[in-house]
Design a protein around this motif. Structure first.
Motif, PDB file in Angstrom:
ATOM      1  N   ALA A 146      -6.532  -7.032 -11.709  1.00  0.00           N
ATOM      2  CA  ALA A 146      -6.210  -5.777 -11.124  1.00  0.00           C
ATOM      3  C   ALA A 146      -5.642  -5.584  -9.678  1.00  0.00           C
ATOM      4  O   ALA A 146      -4.297  -5.185  -9.324  1.00  0.00           O
ATOM      5  CB  ALA A 146      -6.664  -5.017 -12.354  1.00  0.00           C
ATOM      6  N   VAL A 147      -6.787  -5.475  -9.032  1.00  0.00           N
ATOM      7  CA  VAL A 147      -6.370  -5.044  -7.350  1.00  0.00           C
ATOM      8  C   VAL A 147      -6.365  -6.453  -7.501  1.00  0.00           C
ATOM      9  O   VAL A 147      -5.186  -6.360  -6.050  1.00  0.00           O
ATOM     10  CB  VAL A 147      -8.311  -4.833  -6.864  1.00  0.00           C
ATOM     11  N   ASP A 148      -6.645  -7.983  -7.418  1.00  0.00           N
ATOM     12  CA  ASP A 148      -5.646  -8.750  -6.348  1.00  0.00           C
ATOM     13  C   ASP A 148      -4.465  -7.992  -6.489  1.00  0.00           C
ATOM     14  O   ASP A 148      -4.074  -9.157  -5.208  1.00  0.00           O
ATOM     15  CB  ASP A 148      -6.170 -10.175  -7.283  1.00  0.00           C
ATOM     16  N   THR A 149      -3.816  -8.247  -8.195  1.00  0.00           N
ATOM     17  CA  THR A 149      -2.081  -7.988  -7.580  1.00  0.00           C
ATOM     18  C   THR A 149      -1.780  -7.266  -6.804  1.00  0.00           C
ATOM     19  O   THR A 149      -0.405  -7.100  -6.698  1.00  0.00           O
ATOM     20  CB  THR A 149      -1.908  -8.291  -9.267  1.00  0.00           C
ATOM     21  N   LEU A 154       0.914  -5.694  -1.781  1.00  0.00           N
ATOM     22  CA  LEU A 154       0.769  -4.781  -0.045  1.00  0.00           C
ATOM     23  C   LEU A 154       1.528  -5.596   1.005  1.00  0.00           C
ATOM     24  O   LEU A 154       1.560  -4.671   1.945  1.00  0.00           O
ATOM     25  CB  LEU A 154      -0.283  -3.620  -0.470  1.00  0.00           C
ATOM     26  N   TYR A 155       0.194  -6.823   0.385  1.00  0.00           N
ATOM     27  CA  TYR A 155      -0.106  -7.139   1.535  1.00  0.00           C
ATOM     28  C   TYR A 155       1.160  -8.118   2.165  1.00  0.00           C
ATOM     29  O   TYR A 155       1.667  -8.183   3.342  1.00  0.00           O
ATOM     30  CB  TYR A 155      -1.321  -8.419   1.767  1.00  0.00           C
ATOM     31  N   SER A 156       1.771  -8.749   0.997  1.00  0.00           N
ATOM     32  CA  SER A 156       2.582  -9.391   1.130  1.00  0.00           C
ATOM     33  C   SER A 156       4.646  -8.901   1.142  1.00  0.00           C
ATOM     34  O   SER A 156       5.390  -8.772   1.298  1.00  0.00           O
ATOM     35  CB  SER A 156       3.492 -10.657   0.432  1.00  0.00           C
ATOM     36  N   SER A 157       4.426  -7.379   0.499  1.00  0.00           N
ATOM     37  CA  SER A 157       5.304  -6.875   0.212  1.00  0.00           C
ATOM     38  C   SER A 157       5.993  -5.234   1.133  1.00  0.00           C
ATOM     39  O   SER A 157       6.682  -5.177   1.892  1.00  0.00           O
ATOM     40  CB  SER A 157       6.139  -6.649  -0.792  1.00  0.00           C
ATOM     41  N   ASP A 158       4.972  -4.329   0.809  1.00  0.00           N
ATOM     42  CA  ASP A 158       4.452  -3.254   1.096  1.00  0.00           C
ATOM     43  C   ASP A 158       4.703  -3.402   2.529  1.00  0.00           C
ATOM     44  O   ASP A 158       5.463  -2.601   3.671  1.00  0.00           O
ATOM     45  CB  ASP A 158       3.508  -2.699   0.915  1.00  0.00           C
ATOM     46  N   LEU A 207     -10.659   0.672   0.820  1.00  0.00           N
ATOM     47  CA  LEU A 207      -9.787   1.324   1.083  1.00  0.00           C
ATOM     48  C   LEU A 207      -9.876   1.038   2.772  1.00  0.00           C
ATOM     49  O   LEU A 207      -8.848   0.905   3.908  1.00  0.00           O
ATOM     50  CB  LEU A 207      -9.518   2.688   0.784  1.00  0.00           C
ATOM     51  N   THR A 208     -11.173   2.094   2.801  1.00  0.00           N
ATOM     52  CA  THR A 208     -11.130   0.932   4.527  1.00  0.00           C
ATOM     53  C   THR A 208     -11.536  -0.362   5.713  1.00  0.00           C
ATOM     54  O   THR A 208     -10.275  -0.608   6.557  1.00  0.00           O
ATOM     55  CB  THR A 208     -12.487   1.339   5.211  1.00  0.00           C
ATOM     56  N   TYR A 209     -10.999  -1.481   4.348  1.00  0.00           N
ATOM     57  CA  TYR A 209     -10.900  -2.581   5.099  1.00  0.00           C
ATOM     58  C   TYR A 209      -9.001  -2.650   4.717  1.00  0.00           C
ATOM     59  O   TYR A 209      -8.535  -3.082   6.267  1.00  0.00           O
ATOM     60  CB  TYR A 209     -11.387  -4.332   3.748  1.00  0.00           C
ATOM     61  N   ASP A 230      -0.089   6.717  -4.399  1.00  0.00           N
ATOM     62  CA  ASP A 230       0.395   6.578  -5.606  1.00  0.00           C
ATOM     63  C   ASP A 230      -0.429   5.056  -5.527  1.00  0.00           C
ATOM     64  O   ASP A 230      -1.093   4.495  -6.988  1.00  0.00           O
ATOM     65  CB  ASP A 230       1.708   6.440  -5.585  1.00  0.00           C
ATOM     66  N   VAL A 231      -0.504   4.590  -4.672  1.00  0.00           N
ATOM     67  CA  VAL A 231      -0.649   3.521  -4.199  1.00  0.00           C
ATOM     68  C   VAL A 231      -2.171   3.867  -4.680  1.00  0.00           C
ATOM     69  O   VAL A 231      -3.279   2.218  -4.890  1.00  0.00           O
ATOM     70  CB  VAL A 231      -0.529   2.644  -2.890  1.00  0.00           C
ATOM     71  N   VAL A 232      -2.984   4.165  -3.864  1.00  0.00           N
ATOM     72  CA  VAL A 232      -4.453   4.498  -3.838  1.00  0.00           C
ATOM     73  C   VAL A 232      -4.911   4.986  -5.572  1.00  0.00           C
ATOM     74  O   VAL A 232      -5.824   4.659  -6.222  1.00  0.00           O
ATOM     75  CB  VAL A 232      -4.757   5.706  -3.031  1.00  0.00           C
ATOM     76  N   GLN A 233      -4.446   5.720  -6.140  1.00  0.00           N
ATOM     77  CA  GLN A 233      -4.212   5.703  -7.254  1.00  0.00           C
ATOM     78  C   GLN A 233      -4.301   4.704  -8.450  1.00  0.00           C
ATOM     79  O   GLN A 233      -5.149   4.357  -9.232  1.00  0.00           O
ATOM     80  CB  GLN A 233      -3.891   6.873  -8.149  1.00  0.00           C
ATOM     81  N   LYS A 234      -3.447   3.575  -8.787  1.00  0.00           N
ATOM     82  CA  LYS A 234      -3.255   2.903  -8.665  1.00  0.00           C
ATOM     83  C   LYS A 234      -4.700   1.589  -8.631  1.00  0.00           C
ATOM     84  O   LYS A 234      -4.918   0.781  -9.393  1.00  0.00           O
ATOM     85  CB  LYS A 234      -2.188   1.916  -8.231  1.00  0.00           C
ATOM     86  N   VAL A 235      -4.417   1.852  -7.163  1.00  0.00           N
ATOM     87  CA  VAL A 235      -5.985   0.959  -6.423  1.00  0.00           C
ATOM     88  C   VAL A 235      -7.506   1.224  -7.682  1.00  0.00           C
ATOM     89  O   VAL A 235      -8.811   0.583  -8.220  1.00  0.00           O
ATOM     90  CB  VAL A 235      -6.297   0.517  -5.299  1.00  0.00           C
ATOM     91  N   LYS A 236      -7.775   2.383  -7.431  1.00  0.00           N
ATOM     92  CA  LYS A 236      -8.674   3.475  -8.288  1.00  0.00           C
ATOM     93  C   LYS A 236      -8.609   2.955  -9.438  1.00  0.00           C
ATOM     94  O   LYS A 236      -9.631   2.214  -9.791  1.00  0.00           O
ATOM     95  CB  LYS A 236      -8.593   5.308  -8.456  1.00  0.00           C
ATOM     96  N   LEU A 237      -7.626   3.338 -10.998  1.00  0.00           N
ATOM     97  CA  LEU A 237      -7.577   2.531 -12.021  1.00  0.00           C
ATOM     98  C   LEU A 237      -8.129   0.820 -12.081  1.00  0.00           C
ATOM     99  O   LEU A 237      -8.590   0.912 -13.029  1.00  0.00           O
ATOM    100  CB  LEU A 237      -6.288   3.060 -12.386  1.00  0.00           C
TER     101      LEU A 237
END
Length: 252
Positions: A146-149, A154-158, A207-209, A230-237
């Motif tokens: 889930a985190v990897d997705t 984030l890396y390749s698109s956003d 997140l600091t990374y 929104d992104v931070v909330q997705k990562v938290k979940l």
């Protein structure tokens, strides 16, 4: 290049992974002498710190004075601020004389260099015979599916619009970089050689990374927050309830 890491130098020092000990043991086994190593693009000294345990002296250079401020101070490591591109005279003055260095290392930085010029300088400073150059990079950490997705998106698109073009060289893990050096003893190719390490991180560390990415700072300067709520909330979940996780970093 150096200016890309000025504002997030602290995040870089805090959040980037340490390199696996077996990587340095492998490299050190290829140099008969362990007197002097040059760590180029040392940043905040992650590789220099490990080299200092295996080599009598280490010269660690970087074009970013800010990053060097956060490097661990060790008695046998000399940190040196240099221009992004040095002349041969500057190499001799700031680094070392011709034919005196056992090992040149470049950790997660070779994509920033003017490689033809740099390679000539490396050949000039390395001992002959038996001087060794070792370069490596690492790609995105793997946490869970889930985190990897989310991280891959984030890396390749956003963040894709904000990466410097030089960064595309580690997208294929340096396999496309010209590396005009001879094989070292006991190997049948010049790489890549793969090493893996796990780094303990909590969510804030992770997140600091991301904030240590050069693309994150470039986006921020353009008024774009890649880590929006929104992104931070997705990562938290996706991170789940575990306070600490062990992201897996692959070094090549």
């Amino acid at each position: 290049m150096a200016e890309l890491f000025v504002k997030q130098a602290r995040q870089y020092a805090d959040a980037r992974p340490s390199y696996p000990p077996q990587l340095f043991q492998f490299i050190a086994s290829k140099t008969p002498s362990h007197n002097l190593a040059w760590d180029v693009g040392t940043g905040s000294g992650q590789a220099a710190k490990s080299l200092a345990m295996l080599y009598k002296n280490v010269i660690a250079t970087d074009a970013s004075e800010k990053q060097l401020e956060f490097a661990a101070k060790l008695p046998n490591v000399r940190y040196q601020h240099t221009p992004s591109t040095m002349s041969m005279t500057e190499v001799e003055q700031m680094v070392a004389p011709q034919g005196t260095i056992d090992l040149v290392t470049i950790a997660q930085a070779m994509h920033w260099f003017d490689l033809p010029t740099f390679y000539e300088q490396v050949k000039w400073v390395l001992k002959k015979p038996h001087g060794v150059i070792a370069a490596w990079c690492y790609y995105l950490p793997r946490v869970n599916s889930a985190v990897d997705t989310i991280l891959d998106q984030l890396y390749s698109s956003d963040a894709s619009l904000y990466w410097d073009s030089a960064c595309t060289l580690f997208d294929d893990k340096y396999r496309s970089i010209d590396f005009p050096f001879e094989l070292v003893n006991g190997t049948d190719h010049t790489g890549p050689f793969e090493f893996v390490t796990e780094t303990v991180m909590d969510l804030d560390d992770f997140l600091t990374y991301i904030k240590s990415w050069s693309a994150y700072q470039t986006a921020k300067e353009k008024g774009v927050e890649l880590l929006g709520e929104d992104v931070v909330q997705k990562v938290k979940l996706a991170w789940g309830e575990d306070e600490k996780r062990l992201p897996n970093f692959q070094f090549i």
